[in-house]
Each structure stands twice: as C-alpha cells, then as structure tokens.
Design a protein around this motif. Structure first.
Motif, PDB file in Angstrom:
ATOM      1  N   SER A  17      41.489  45.300  37.525  1.00  0.00           N
ATOM      2  CA  SER A  17      40.489  46.029  37.312  1.00  0.00           C
ATOM      3  C   SER A  17      40.608  47.436  36.806  1.00  0.00           C
ATOM      4  O   SER A  17      40.847  48.053  37.105  1.00  0.00           O
ATOM      5  CB  SER A  17      39.213  46.428  38.579  1.00  0.00           C
ATOM      6  N   GLN A  18      39.939  47.280  35.124  1.00  0.00           N
ATOM      7  CA  GLN A  18      39.527  48.189  34.401  1.00  0.00           C
ATOM      8  C   GLN A  18      39.428  48.143  33.531  1.00  0.00           C
ATOM      9  O   GLN A  18      39.104  47.873  32.157  1.00  0.00           O
ATOM     10  CB  GLN A  18      41.457  48.416  32.842  1.00  0.00           C
ATOM     11  N   ASP A  24      35.512  45.315  38.956  1.00  0.00           N
ATOM     12  CA  ASP A  24      35.899  45.314  36.539  1.00  0.00           C
ATOM     13  C   ASP A  24      34.943  46.069  36.396  1.00  0.00           C
ATOM     14  O   ASP A  24      35.698  46.456  35.113  1.00  0.00           O
ATOM     15  CB  ASP A  24      35.504  43.989  36.020  1.00  0.00           C
ATOM     16  N   LYS A  40      37.699  48.104  28.405  1.00  0.00           N
ATOM     17  CA  LYS A  40      36.554  46.863  28.079  1.00  0.00           C
ATOM     18  C   LYS A  40      35.766  47.573  26.835  1.00  0.00           C
ATOM     19  O   LYS A  40      34.904  47.333  26.310  1.00  0.00           O
ATOM     20  CB  LYS A  40      35.639  46.492  29.477  1.00  0.00           C
ATOM     21  N   HIS A  98      36.760  40.462  40.596  1.00  0.00           N
ATOM     22  CA  HIS A  98      35.999  40.862  39.006  1.00  0.00           C
ATOM     23  C   HIS A  98      34.945  41.967  39.594  1.00  0.00           C
ATOM     24  O   HIS A  98      34.130  42.733  38.732  1.00  0.00           O
ATOM     25  CB  HIS A  98      35.430  39.651  38.302  1.00  0.00           C
ATOM     26  N   ASP A 152      45.979  48.708  28.091  1.00  0.00           N
ATOM     27  CA  ASP A 152      45.416  47.371  28.489  1.00  0.00           C
ATOM     28  C   ASP A 152      46.225  47.030  29.487  1.00  0.00           C
ATOM     29  O   ASP A 152      47.333  46.732  29.342  1.00  0.00           O
ATOM     30  CB  ASP A 152      45.555  45.757  27.362  1.00  0.00           C
ATOM     31  N   GLN A 172      55.461  44.608  33.835  1.00  0.00           N
ATOM     32  CA  GLN A 172      54.839  43.123  33.368  1.00  0.00           C
ATOM     33  C   GLN A 172      56.034  42.465  34.170  1.00  0.00           C
ATOM     34  O   GLN A 172      55.548  40.960  32.944  1.00  0.00           O
ATOM     35  CB  GLN A 172      54.027  43.311  31.879  1.00  0.00           C
ATOM     36  N   HIS A 228      45.067  40.987  40.842  1.00  0.00           N
ATOM     37  CA  HIS A 228      44.290  40.673  39.430  1.00  0.00           C
ATOM     38  C   HIS A 228      44.199  42.030  38.819  1.00  0.00           C
ATOM     39  O   HIS A 228      44.817  43.270  40.110  1.00  0.00           O
ATOM     40  CB  HIS A 228      42.855  40.824  40.551  1.00  0.00           C
ATOM     41  N   SER A 242      45.742  44.915  31.399  1.00  0.00           N
ATOM     42  CA  SER A 242      45.753  42.890  32.433  1.00  0.00           C
ATOM     43  C   SER A 242      47.430  42.356  31.966  1.00  0.00           C
ATOM     44  O   SER A 242      47.140  41.031  33.179  1.00  0.00           O
ATOM     45  CB  SER A 242      44.750  42.301  32.016  1.00  0.00           C
TER      46      SER A 242
END
Length: 187
Positions: A181-182, A31, A186, A28, A101, A161, A179, A103
């Motif tokens: 981070s992008q 992030d 956000k 994180h 996204d 994915q 993980h 994630s």
C-alpha cells in the motif's frame, strides 16, 4: 517520519496459504490510509527456505498521528483478534528513499544491528545515509535507515523488485511482499 513493524512468528507447520489469503483479502484496506507513506505486507515461509514462518507487516509513517490512528483503529484490532496483541517495534527515521511507485516490490530485507555505546550518532547517521544511496545503486527501490534509542539498535530496511535468497545470518530477515500500500503513489 517513523517506521514500525510487528513480527508474528507462526508454528513450523502453519499453513502459510492462510497468510497469503489474508493479505489478498485485506491488503487493499490501507491503500488510502492517511499519513501512511507505505505499508509492505510481508511474510516468510519455511517451506520456501526461510528460517521460520512469519507474518511481519512493515510501515513507514509520515508522522505519529497516522501510526496512532492505525494502532487505535479497526485494522489493528483485526490483527489482535487473529493473533493476540503483538509487540510493535518502532524506529525514528534518519533517511528514507523510495521510488515513486513501489508496487513492483517482490521482496524485502530487514537488518537489526546494535549501536556501539561509543558510536557518534551524528557520524553513524551520515554513514547510514551514504549506505542508503549505495542500496539504491545496487537496485533497491526503497531503503530506510532508522534507529531505536530504547534498545540502541539500527534498522536497515530495503525493498527489492527481484528475488532475494534467504540468508542464514543472524539479524537479517528476508520477506516476500504480498501486497504494498502506497497512498502517495495514487495522487
């Protein structure tokens, strides 16, 4: 844009739970990192069929300033403290296509290929742009094509994915995404 990766090869009997825990505890921290398009916290685990144990974060930067800020900051100092100073490979980006996204990424592939001495860089760049579009059609959620003029190598990086079975081909690495981070996702 510029991309970078450092690969830390770990012993064959290394407990990869240490890397998974490191990613869970520290992922994180990037992030919201300035000028970072994304950072994929990648690893490969021999016990899951990969060739070797690796910790190999991959970054896509909006510019050199973000990369330099990271490399001179506390985050990278932690990498050096834990593993020593790794070689940081960088590539100049020809094209980068990413989903809004990322994630949902679970796996990544990275290929490094030599660029022939007689190859036209303009034609190769155009061909790689077409290849990047084909990656997206095959289900990649991100694809980057870049080159390193110090070693005259081509980089093909993709985020997926779905599960990718580790190939045993030279020049192709398959990673698990621990993980992602992008910061732009956000906003």
């Amino acid at each position: 844009m510029i991309t970078m990766q450092y690969r830390i090869v770990l012993p064959a009997d290394y407990n990869m739970d240490i890397i998974r825990r490191r990613i869970a505890e520290r992922g994180h921290l990037t992030d919201d990192f300035p000028q970072l398009s994304f950072k994929a916290y990648l690893y490969a685990d021999r016990s899951a069929g990969h060739r070797e144990n690796l910790y190999a974060p991959f970054y896509l930067w909006d510019d050199m300033q973000g990369m330099n800020t990271f490399l001179g900051g506390t985050g990278f100092a932690g990498v050096i403290e834990s593993f020593g100073r790794p070689i940081v490979h960088t590539w100049s980006v020809w094209c980068a296509e990413t989903a809004p996204d990322l994630s949902i990424a679970t796996h990544a592939t990275r290929e490094i290929l030599p660029i022939a001495a007689h190859a036209s860089l303009g034609e190769l760049r155009d061909s790689e742009s077409i290849g990047a579009q084909m990656d997206l059609e095959r289900g990649a959620i991100a694809t980057i094509r870049a080159y390193d003029p110090t070693t005259w190598t081509l980089l093909r990086f993709r985020l997926w994915q779905s599960t990718i079975h580790p190939p045993m081909e030279d020049g192709v690495d398959v990673y698990v995404v621990g993980h992602l981070s992008q910061p732009s996702a956000k906003h």
